[in-house]
Design a protein around this motif. Structure first.
Motif, PDB file in Angstrom:
ATOM      1  N   ALA A  80       9.547  18.258   2.663  1.00  0.00           N
ATOM      2  CA  ALA A  80      10.951  18.140   2.270  1.00  0.00           C
ATOM      3  C   ALA A  80      11.211  18.849   0.950  1.00  0.00           C
ATOM      4  O   ALA A  80      12.206  19.574   0.800  1.00  0.00           O
ATOM      5  CB  ALA A  80      11.350  16.665   2.173  1.00  0.00           C
ATOM      6  N   MET A  81      10.313  18.672  -0.015  1.00  0.00           N
ATOM      7  CA  MET A  81      10.500  19.332  -1.308  1.00  0.00           C
ATOM      8  C   MET A  81      10.374  20.844  -1.164  1.00  0.00           C
ATOM      9  O   MET A  81      11.069  21.608  -1.849  1.00  0.00           O
ATOM     10  CB  MET A  81       9.492  18.807  -2.328  1.00  0.00           C
ATOM     11  CG  MET A  81       9.648  19.428  -3.726  1.00  0.00           C
ATOM     12  SD  MET A  81      11.335  19.288  -4.397  1.00  0.00           S
ATOM     13  CE  MET A  81      11.409  17.526  -4.703  1.00  0.00           C
TER      14      MET A  81
ATOM     15  N   GLN B  36      16.788  12.357   1.071  1.00  0.00           N
ATOM     16  CA  GLN B  36      16.582  11.031   1.654  1.00  0.00           C
ATOM     17  C   GLN B  36      15.132  10.861   2.102  1.00  0.00           C
ATOM     18  O   GLN B  36      14.568   9.764   1.995  1.00  0.00           O
ATOM     19  CB  GLN B  36      17.513  10.833   2.845  1.00  0.00           C
ATOM     20  CG  GLN B  36      17.454   9.443   3.467  1.00  0.00           C
ATOM     21  CD  GLN B  36      17.977   8.380   2.529  1.00  0.00           C
ATOM     22  OE1 GLN B  36      19.155   8.363   2.202  1.00  0.00           O
ATOM     23  NE2 GLN B  36      17.105   7.494   2.073  1.00  0.00           N
ATOM     24  N   THR B  37      14.526  11.936   2.587  1.00  0.00           N
ATOM     25  CA  THR B  37      13.104  11.884   2.951  1.00  0.00           C
ATOM     26  C   THR B  37      12.257  11.477   1.754  1.00  0.00           C
ATOM     27  O   THR B  37      11.357  10.634   1.865  1.00  0.00           O
ATOM     28  CB  THR B  37      12.634  13.263   3.470  1.00  0.00           C
ATOM     29  OG1 THR B  37      13.430  13.644   4.583  1.00  0.00           O
ATOM     30  CG2 THR B  37      11.160  13.222   3.874  1.00  0.00           C
ATOM     31  N   LEU B  38      12.554  12.057   0.598  1.00  0.00           N
ATOM     32  CA  LEU B  38      11.802  11.735  -0.612  1.00  0.00           C
ATOM     33  C   LEU B  38      12.032  10.288  -1.035  1.00  0.00           C
ATOM     34  O   LEU B  38      11.105   9.614  -1.506  1.00  0.00           O
ATOM     35  CB  LEU B  38      12.192  12.688  -1.734  1.00  0.00           C
ATOM     36  CG  LEU B  38      11.794  14.148  -1.505  1.00  0.00           C
ATOM     37  CD1 LEU B  38      12.481  15.054  -2.516  1.00  0.00           C
ATOM     38  CD2 LEU B  38      10.287  14.310  -1.577  1.00  0.00           C
ATOM     39  N   GLU B  39      13.251   9.801  -0.847  1.00  0.00           N
ATOM     40  CA  GLU B  39      13.519   8.392  -1.180  1.00  0.00           C
ATOM     41  C   GLU B  39      12.777   7.465  -0.225  1.00  0.00           C
ATOM     42  O   GLU B  39      12.233   6.433  -0.632  1.00  0.00           O
ATOM     43  CB  GLU B  39      15.019   8.110  -1.134  1.00  0.00           C
ATOM     44  CG  GLU B  39      15.376   6.696  -1.588  1.00  0.00           C
ATOM     45  CD  GLU B  39      16.870   6.476  -1.699  1.00  0.00           C
ATOM     46  OE1 GLU B  39      17.363   5.497  -1.091  1.00  0.00           O
ATOM     47  OE2 GLU B  39      17.540   7.277  -2.389  1.00  0.00           O
TER      48      GLU B  39
ATOM     49  N   ILE C   9       8.487   3.606   1.045  1.00  0.00           N
ATOM     50  CA  ILE C   9       7.261   3.249   1.772  1.00  0.00           C
ATOM     51  C   ILE C   9       6.148   2.907   0.790  1.00  0.00           C
ATOM     52  O   ILE C   9       5.408   1.934   0.975  1.00  0.00           O
ATOM     53  CB  ILE C   9       6.846   4.396   2.713  1.00  0.00           C
ATOM     54  CG1 ILE C   9       7.824   4.473   3.900  1.00  0.00           C
ATOM     55  CG2 ILE C   9       5.410   4.224   3.208  1.00  0.00           C
ATOM     56  CD1 ILE C   9       7.664   5.718   4.750  1.00  0.00           C
ATOM     57  N   LEU C  10       6.034   3.701  -0.270  1.00  0.00           N
ATOM     58  CA  LEU C  10       5.035   3.443  -1.301  1.00  0.00           C
ATOM     59  C   LEU C  10       5.249   2.074  -1.940  1.00  0.00           C
ATOM     60  O   LEU C  10       4.318   1.258  -2.030  1.00  0.00           O
ATOM     61  CB  LEU C  10       5.103   4.547  -2.362  1.00  0.00           C
ATOM     62  CG  LEU C  10       4.306   4.326  -3.649  1.00  0.00           C
ATOM     63  CD1 LEU C  10       2.819   4.249  -3.359  1.00  0.00           C
ATOM     64  CD2 LEU C  10       4.617   5.434  -4.653  1.00  0.00           C
ATOM     65  N   LEU C  11       6.458   1.802  -2.395  1.00  0.00           N
ATOM     66  CA  LEU C  11       6.742   0.561  -3.115  1.00  0.00           C
ATOM     67  C   LEU C  11       6.637  -0.658  -2.202  1.00  0.00           C
ATOM     68  O   LEU C  11       6.132  -1.713  -2.614  1.00  0.00           O
ATOM     69  CB  LEU C  11       8.127   0.632  -3.748  1.00  0.00           C
ATOM     70  CG  LEU C  11       8.288   1.668  -4.863  1.00  0.00           C
ATOM     71  CD1 LEU C  11       9.736   1.771  -5.305  1.00  0.00           C
ATOM     72  CD2 LEU C  11       7.389   1.335  -6.050  1.00  0.00           C
ATOM     73  N   LEU C  12       7.102  -0.523  -0.969  1.00  0.00           N
ATOM     74  CA  LEU C  12       7.000  -1.640  -0.027  1.00  0.00           C
ATOM     75  C   LEU C  12       5.540  -1.963   0.286  1.00  0.00           C
ATOM     76  O   LEU C  12       5.152  -3.136   0.365  1.00  0.00           O
ATOM     77  CB  LEU C  12       7.769  -1.319   1.252  1.00  0.00           C
ATOM     78  CG  LEU C  12       9.295  -1.335   1.133  1.00  0.00           C
ATOM     79  CD1 LEU C  12       9.930  -0.662   2.349  1.00  0.00           C
ATOM     80  CD2 LEU C  12       9.814  -2.756   0.984  1.00  0.00           C
ATOM     81  N   THR C  13       4.736  -0.928   0.465  1.00  0.00           N
ATOM     82  CA  THR C  13       3.318  -1.154   0.750  1.00  0.00           C
ATOM     83  C   THR C  13       2.616  -1.761  -0.455  1.00  0.00           C
ATOM     84  O   THR C  13       1.788  -2.677  -0.309  1.00  0.00           O
ATOM     85  CB  THR C  13       2.640   0.161   1.166  1.00  0.00           C
ATOM     86  OG1 THR C  13       3.340   0.730   2.277  1.00  0.00           O
ATOM     87  CG2 THR C  13       1.187  -0.080   1.573  1.00  0.00           C
ATOM     88  N   LEU C  14       2.934  -1.282  -1.631  1.00  0.00           N
ATOM     89  CA  LEU C  14       2.375  -1.877  -2.856  1.00  0.00           C
ATOM     90  C   LEU C  14       2.718  -3.361  -2.965  1.00  0.00           C
ATOM     91  O   LEU C  14       1.916  -4.158  -3.476  1.00  0.00           O
ATOM     92  CB  LEU C  14       2.906  -1.145  -4.089  1.00  0.00           C
ATOM     93  CG  LEU C  14       2.242   0.181  -4.458  1.00  0.00           C
ATOM     94  CD1 LEU C  14       3.062   0.928  -5.500  1.00  0.00           C
ATOM     95  CD2 LEU C  14       0.824  -0.060  -4.980  1.00  0.00           C
ATOM     96  N   SER C  15       3.884  -3.739  -2.461  1.00  0.00           N
ATOM     97  CA  SER C  15       4.340  -5.131  -2.521  1.00  0.00           C
ATOM     98  C   SER C  15       3.851  -5.960  -1.339  1.00  0.00           C
ATOM     99  O   SER C  15       4.182  -7.147  -1.246  1.00  0.00           O
ATOM    100  CB  SER C  15       5.869  -5.174  -2.577  1.00  0.00           C
ATOM    101  OG  SER C  15       6.351  -4.493  -3.720  1.00  0.00           O
ATOM    102  N   GLY C  16       3.098  -5.336  -0.440  1.00  0.00           N
ATOM    103  CA  GLY C  16       2.607  -6.065   0.730  1.00  0.00           C
ATOM    104  C   GLY C  16       3.665  -6.280   1.793  1.00  0.00           C
ATOM    105  O   GLY C  16       3.468  -7.084   2.710  1.00  0.00           O
TER     106      GLY C  16
ATOM    107  N   ARG D  94       9.877   5.982  11.189  1.00  0.00           N
ATOM    108  CA  ARG D  94      10.774   6.838  11.987  1.00  0.00           C
ATOM    109  C   ARG D  94      11.796   7.522  11.081  1.00  0.00           C
ATOM    110  O   ARG D  94      12.077   8.719  11.232  1.00  0.00           O
ATOM    111  CB  ARG D  94      11.480   6.008  13.055  1.00  0.00           C
ATOM    112  CG  ARG D  94      12.608   6.770  13.732  1.00  0.00           C
ATOM    113  CD  ARG D  94      13.252   6.004  14.860  1.00  0.00           C
ATOM    114  NE  ARG D  94      14.525   6.621  15.221  1.00  0.00           N
ATOM    115  CZ  ARG D  94      15.200   6.364  16.336  1.00  0.00           C
ATOM    116  NH1 ARG D  94      14.724   5.504  17.218  1.00  0.00           N
ATOM    117  NH2 ARG D  94      16.352   6.960  16.580  1.00  0.00           N
ATOM    118  N   SER D  95      12.359   6.775  10.145  1.00  0.00           N
ATOM    119  CA  SER D  95      13.430   7.318   9.299  1.00  0.00           C
ATOM    120  C   SER D  95      12.957   8.488   8.442  1.00  0.00           C
ATOM    121  O   SER D  95      13.693   9.464   8.252  1.00  0.00           O
ATOM    122  CB  SER D  95      13.996   6.212   8.400  1.00  0.00           C
ATOM    123  OG  SER D  95      14.636   5.215   9.168  1.00  0.00           O
ATOM    124  N   VAL D  96      11.739   8.398   7.923  1.00  0.00           N
ATOM    125  CA  VAL D  96      11.250   9.480   7.064  1.00  0.00           C
ATOM    126  C   VAL D  96      11.042  10.756   7.874  1.00  0.00           C
ATOM    127  O   VAL D  96      11.252  11.868   7.383  1.00  0.00           O
ATOM    128  CB  VAL D  96       9.972   9.046   6.315  1.00  0.00           C
ATOM    129  CG1 VAL D  96       8.765   8.949   7.249  1.00  0.00           C
ATOM    130  CG2 VAL D  96       9.671   9.980   5.145  1.00  0.00           C
TER     131      VAL D  96
END
Length: 224
Positions: free
Chosen positions: A182-183, A48-51, A56-63, A73-75
Motif C-alpha cells: 500500500a505504501m 485505510q490499508t495502513l490503518e 491488527i497489530l494493536l488488537l493482537t498485542l491486546s489479545g 479481509r478488510s486489509v
C-alpha cells in the motif's frame, strides 16, 4: 494453549510488525496525494490499508484476536480497491465507485473483479493477489462475518483463546506485506520515487529477515 516457543514466535512477529508500522508511518509523512478524484479515492483506500495494519497489530498485542482476524479481509480489500482505482479504473468506473453505483460497477458486487483487472494491468506478470484470494478468501470471510471458524475459537484456555499460533502469525504477515504494498502505491501516486524505492528495499529486507527461517505462518492451519 500456546507453548512457550509459540508465544515467543508471536512476540517476535509482533515486534517485527511494530517496527515496520512505525517506519511506514514515517514514510507516509513524506507523501502528498494529488487532489483529483482518482488519486484521492485510491490514496484513501491505501491509507485505510495502513490503518488496518496498525489495528491488527494493536488488537493482537491486546489479545483481541477475534477482532484482529476480522480485519484480515478488510486489509486485503482496501489494498486491492486502492490499487485498482489508481492503476486500472476508467474515469467512468472511478465515478461509479465514488457514487457506489453497483449497477454500473459490478466489482462492488464481486470483489474478485478488482483482482482480475489488476492482474490484467500487470500483464499477468504476477498472480500473487489472485492466488492469495483464491486460497484464503472463504477463510477471511468466515472470520470477518463471524462464521464457524471465528465462533469456534472464542473459548480457549489462555490469552490465545482458541486461535492457533500459525493463524496469528499468518495474519500479522498478511498485514505487514499489504501495508508495504500500500505504501509503495501511495508513493507512486504522490510521485515520490525515492520513497517508492525505499519501500521496495524494505520489502526485500522484510522477506530476507525470515527467508532462511522456518516459516510457520503459512496459513495451512486455516484450510484444515
Amino acid at each position: 494453549m500456546w507453548t512457550i516457543d509459540e508465544k515467543a514466535a508471536v512476540e517476535m512477529e509482533l515486534e517485527r510488525l511494530f517496527d515496520l508500522a512505525k517506519w511506514l508511518d514515517d514514510c507516509g509523512g513524506a507523501v502528498q496525494i494529488p487532489s483529483n478524484q482518482r488519486e484521492v479515492l485510491a490514496g484513501g483506500c491505501l491509507d485505510q490499508t495502513l490503518e488496518h495494519q496498525r489495528a491488527i497489530l494493536l488488537l493482537t498485542l491486546s489479545g483481541l484476536h477475534g477482532s484482529a482476524h476480522a480485519l484480515g479481509r478488510s486489509v486485503f480489500e482496501s489494498f486491492t480497491r486502492g490499487m485498482w482505482l489508481y492503476r486500472c479504473a476508467s474515469d467512468d468506473q472511478v465515478m461509479a465507485f465514488a457514487n457506489e453505483d453497483h449497477k454500473s460497477l459490478p466489482h462492488l458486487r464481486d470483489a474478485s473483479l478488482f483482482v482480475r483487472d489488476i492482474e490484467r494491468a500487470l500483464d499477468h506478470t504476477s498472480d500473487v493477489l489472485g492466488n492469495f484470494r483464491d486460497r484464503y478468501w472463504k477463510i477471511l470471510c468466515a472470520f470477518a462475518h463471524t462464521g464457524a471458524m471465528q465462533a469456534g475459537r472464542r473459548f480457549g484456555e489462555d490469552e490465545s483463546r482458541g486461535y492457533l499460533v500459525d493463524e496469528v502469525i499468518f495474519l500479522l504477515r498478511e498485514a505487514a506485506f499489504l501495508g508495504l504494498f500500500a505504501m509503495l502505491e501511495i508513493a507512486w501516486i504522490g510521485g515520490q520515487r525515492d520513497v517508492a524505492q525505499a519501500v521496495a528495499d524494505r520489502t526485500s529486507e522484510y522477506l530476507a529477515s525470515f527467508a532462511h527461517a522456518e516459516v510457520r505462518g503459512t496459513g495451512e492451519s486455516h484450510a484444515e
